[in-house]
Design an enzyme around this catalytic site. Structure first.
Site, PDB file in Angstrom:
ATOM      1  N   TYR A 164     -18.603  12.475 -12.872  1.00  0.00           N
ATOM      2  CA  TYR A 164     -18.247  14.069 -13.440  1.00  0.00           C
ATOM      3  C   TYR A 164     -17.684  13.749 -14.504  1.00  0.00           C
ATOM      4  CZ  TYR A 164     -22.053  15.192 -10.997  1.00  0.00           C
ATOM      5  OH  TYR A 164     -24.274  15.481 -10.381  1.00  0.00           O
ATOM      6  N   HIS A 220      -8.031  -4.040  -7.664  1.00  0.00           N
ATOM      7  CA  HIS A 220      -7.769  -3.135  -6.269  1.00  0.00           C
ATOM      8  C   HIS A 220      -8.862  -3.882  -5.309  1.00  0.00           C
ATOM      9  CE1 HIS A 220      -4.674  -0.978  -4.013  1.00  0.00           C
ATOM     10  NE2 HIS A 220      -5.605   0.235  -3.940  1.00  0.00           N
ATOM     11  N   ARG A 224       0.378  -1.204  -0.260  1.00  0.00           N
ATOM     12  CA  ARG A 224       0.281   0.086  -0.298  1.00  0.00           C
ATOM     13  C   ARG A 224       1.137   1.310  -0.228  1.00  0.00           C
ATOM     14  NH1 ARG A 224      -5.278  -0.648   4.242  1.00  0.00           N
ATOM     15  NH2 ARG A 224      -5.839  -2.393   2.710  1.00  0.00           N
TER      16      ARG A 224
END
Length: 839
Positions: free
Chosen positions: A127, A83, A37
């Site tokens: 968006y 993931h 990570r």
């Protein structure tokens, strides 16, 4: 009822010691965070989430010459295939790859709102749209299909994902990286592509290149938001050891505001660039707060004129205000000057390592050489297979009649294949190629094309074998690729490197400020930051109740000077010293910071109030602006001692020798509990007596000696000095002599004086003696100070009212007597502290 499982009898429970299981589980968790990570790989400079985003977009075909695709689609693919974490975490990582103010060379291109330098949040993923940027497509993913890297199964083994991307540039240095793992962190600054490529080529040509030559090619980081780096030891320390502090400043210019009707021309500081990762809106708010609190004077207006063309923050100055002084205050009190704490930590062979700049470059070159070997081996194998097939086709065309005869006589395809192999000495692959060859390949033009392809393949094989057999040729190809990428994607440096002796304040051509000095490149372009060395001078320091310090020239007979102070401000302390000594500032968190007296600006007619003392400290120390407990000069560290008393009644005696050899970062001289703070200090000597006071009106007197109060070191927390009752706290600490008097003042305005010798000596840690009676049960003791005849004290209320009264007007009363009213308070008004006015 379900039958209960009997695991113990079947041997399914394994007895394990708790500490062994905790150790194993914690180490597994820590390594999963470190490797999976938080830390980037030194080879491609990416964390797993970024690598998976780029590979998923490559699989979707979102290359630079294709239309943008919704970020929600990309996030969905990343989550579903590679993931298995939260969608917001993936989207946040994607957004940073798009932001030009976060990445020096963004790996993704975006359409829509992806946030701003004002810390505005990006639009929702439904968006916004994205695709790969040209540099990531060519420099990171172009070779992904040529067996250059290893692939492993994803979380459910339904897909294959790369363990590392075949990066052609060291993106770990180009874009930097920040991450916090378990027990370690990384914070790598971004760099300029052209400089990094020059450094790589220099190391290829000369692996024994000296650090001095390498640092000339790579002089320092290059942040996407620009700014200016103050040259110092921080960069070299970070590059050689892997850890160091890099001082970064914003860019400030001076302009003159044209005169308007009824006003005169004024000077303004224009901020056009801020340090990396500084929030512009938050910085402006911080400056406004400092002005409103009175900690930053000389500013008349502050506004943000930033637009699509770039950043522009205008700070208008009052008349007769020195821009240099304002700028220095901005550096000390705000994030206009920050320190980037570089930690060059990355994964090398799956293990976290702190690396120097040279080691990062060498690790990348080693990886790139390995990648090229794999790529060329793949291309060689592919070319050899193809040339083998083409040679078979050419042999068939040269024996066309025999091939046709074999095909006519063969009963089926398998028989034909066997006969072709035996009679024409062909391999099985060549025979299959002949059998699958269309009739159009028999034309003369097709035969000519096969001859040309065979020649090209033979030349390619020769070149690939040369590259694989000769390391020097391989390195030449590597340098050629680096130079090609540099020509395409390199740009000029954004962050400038400034010498430490200059402050980057540039003047407009129309500006003619005093104190400017000329240099060769830009006349009147810079104002000196540091004053020339001067011999020590005598100085007098005046400290005010509101936290200001004034450095003035001492005179033989100097009257009390309070001209220019705020109406509720007054001088509470005066010290005679010289400009070479250090002033020590002790705050309520138990830390002490040194300030060189010569660095305190001399008070002039333009700044009669002086300078806020807190602005002379480091940014960390300025968080304790309301809690400066003491300010003093170090006179006799070998013999002097100090007593420290906390709000909860813990006390410690400390040798003043602990205050020597301090740095600007300060030291901690008293360890505190979370809900405690340092409240009082007193200079003492062995044999004196201390008197402590609690808010309940109880006073405790004991001797200062090794039995009652032993001298302790900086690391000690101290001893319990006073047995406090519920909801009470310490309100005073005074070192007294034989004839000293005490002044006790309550929150509701009553006061009395009493001789210190009326209190019997007791032991440290006792409850104390009730020495003041209250008229009301709601009243409490506000403060206890030494009552020096002929002086004044200032009473401060919670309504920010300040009233000064002569000590001699307060009556001397006995220990069991109430005090007399000395101040009329309004409703809800209380006295919160009493300050001795002494000069």
């Amino acid at each position: 009822m379900a039958k209960q499982l009997n695991l113990l009898s079947t041997g399914q429970v394994i007895t394990t010691a708790l500490h062994t299981e905790m150790q194993r589980s914690y180490l597994e968790y820590a390594m999963s965070v470190i490797v999976g990570r938080a830390l980037p790989d030194v080879r491609d400079g990416l964390k797993p989430v970024h690598r998976r985003i780029l590979y998923a977009m490559h699989e979707l075909g979102l290359v630079p010459d294709r239309p943008y695709r919704k970020c929600a689609r990309v996030v969905g693919d990343v989550l579903g295939k590679y993931h298995p974490h939260g969608d917001q975490a993936v989207y946040d990582a994607l957004v940073r790859l798009v932001q030009e103010f976060s990445s020096r060379y963004p790996l993704l291109a975006g359409h829509g709102n992806f946030g701003s330098v004002d810390n505005d949040p990006p639009a929702a993923m439904r968006y916004t749209e994205t695709r790969l940027s040209p540099i990531s497509h060519e420099g990171m993913l172009a070779e992904i299909g040529e067996e250059t890297v290893e692939f492993i199964g994803n979380f459910d083994n339904s897909q294959q994902e790369p363990t590392v991307l075949p990066a052609q540039l060291p993106f770990l240095l180009l874009n930097g990286c920040a991450g916090i793992a378990v027990g370690m962190a990384t914070n790598i600054p971004p760099h300029n592509l052209g400089e990094i490529v020059d450094g790589l080529i220099a190391l290829i040509d000369n692996p024994e290149l000296t650090d001095e030559k390498l640092f000339e090619l790579i002089p320092g980081p290059d942040f996407p938001t620009g700014g200016e780096i103050v040259s110092g030891t921080g960069i070299r320390e970070a590059y050689t050891t892997g850890k160091g502090g890099i001082v970064l400043r914003g860019v400030a210019n001076l302009e003159e505001i044209p005169a308007t009707r009824g006003s005169k021309r004024r000077t303004a500081i224009i901020i056009t660039e801020l340090p990396y990762q500084v929030n512009k809106a938050g910085w402006i708010e911080k400056v406004a707060d400092l002005v409103n609190q009175g900690r930053l004077q000389g500013i008349s207006d502050l506004r943000d004129e930033s637009d699509r063309e770039g950043m522009r923050v205008v700070i208008e100055l009052k008349r007769d205000t020195s821009p240099q002084e304002i700028l220095q205050h901005l550096y000390h009190q705000t994030a206009l000057q920050t320190t980037f704490g570089a930690i060059l930590l990355a994964l090398v062979d799956g293990q976290p390592r702190q690396l120097s700049l040279r080691q990062i470059l060498q690790e990348f070159l080693s990886y790139r050489e390995q990648t090229l070997n794999r790529r060329y081996n793949y291309e060689l194998e592919k070319a050899e297979n193809r040339v083998n097939l083409v040679s078979g086709l050419l042999k068939a065309l040269s024996n066309l009649d025999q091939v046709i005869e074999i095909l006519r006589q063969a009963a089926d395809g398998s028989t034909a294949k066997i006969n072709l192999c035996s009679r024409l000495d062909l391999s099985e692959g060549q025979a299959d190629g002949i059998l699958s060859m269309p009739l159009r390949r028999l034309t003369s033009l097709e035969q000519q094309n096969l001859q040309q392809e065979f020649a090209q393949l033979t030349e390619q094989i020769t070149l690939l074998r040369k590259l694989l057999d000769d390391r020097r040729e391989l390195l030449k190809a590597l340098k050629k690729d680096l130079r090609s990428l540099k020509r395409k994607y390199s740009d000029s440096r954004r962050t400038k490197l400034m010498p430490t002796s200059e402050t980057p304040v540039k003047e407009d051509k129309e500006t003619r400020g005093q104190g400017a000095v000329e240099d060769e490149d830009n006349p009147k372009s810079q104002i000196p930051n540091l004053k020339p060395e001067q011999p020590p001078e005598e100085a007098a320091l005046e400290f005010t109740q509101r936290g200001y310090v004034r450095r003035i020239q001492p005179t033989a007979k100097k009257p009390k000077t309070e001209n220019g102070l705020h109406e509720n401000d007054f001088i509470i302390q005066t010290e005679l010293t010289d400009t070479e000594k250090d002033l020590l500032i002790l705050n309520s968190s138990g830390k002490v910071y040194p300030v060189r007296v010569g660095d305190i600006p001399a008070t002039t007619g333009r700044s009669p109030r002086g300078t806020p003392l807190i602005t002379m400290l480091t940014t960390t120390a300025q968080g304790h602006v309301e809690s400066v407990v003491s300010r003093f000069l170090l006179e006799n560290p070998e013999t002097d001692q100090m007593v420290l008393l906390t709000k909860q009644g813990r006390i410690k005696r400390l040798s003043m020798g602990e205050f020597t050899n301090l740095t600007r970062r300060g030291i901690t001289i008293l360890k505190l509990k979370d809900d405690d703070e340092l409240s009082f200090t007193q200079f003492t000597t062995t044999g004196q007596h201390l008197i402590l006071a609690s808010s309940g009106g109880r006073l405790l007197r004991f001797a200062v000696n090794d039995e009652q109060l032993p001298v302790m070191g900086r690391a000690a927390m101290g001893l319990q000095a006073f047995r406090l009752l519920k909801n009470q706290q310490m309100v005073g600490c005074v070192a007294v002599g034989k004839d000293d008097q005490l002044l006790l003042v309550t929150q509701e305005g009553s006061a009395k004086r009493m001789p210190a010798n009326q209190l019997k000596a007791a032991n440290r840690g006792d409850l104390g003696t009730q020495s003041l009676k209250f008229a009301n049960k709601t009243d409490n003791l506000a403060a206890m100070v030494r009552a020096t005849p002929g002086t004044e004290v200032a009473l401060l209320t919670n309504k920010e009212r300040v009233v000064r009264i002569p000590v001699d007007t307060v009556p001397i009363l006995g220990r069991d007597v109430k005090g007399e009213s000395i101040l009329q308070l309004s409703r809800d008004e209380k006295i919160i502290s009493v300050v001795e006015v002494r000069v």
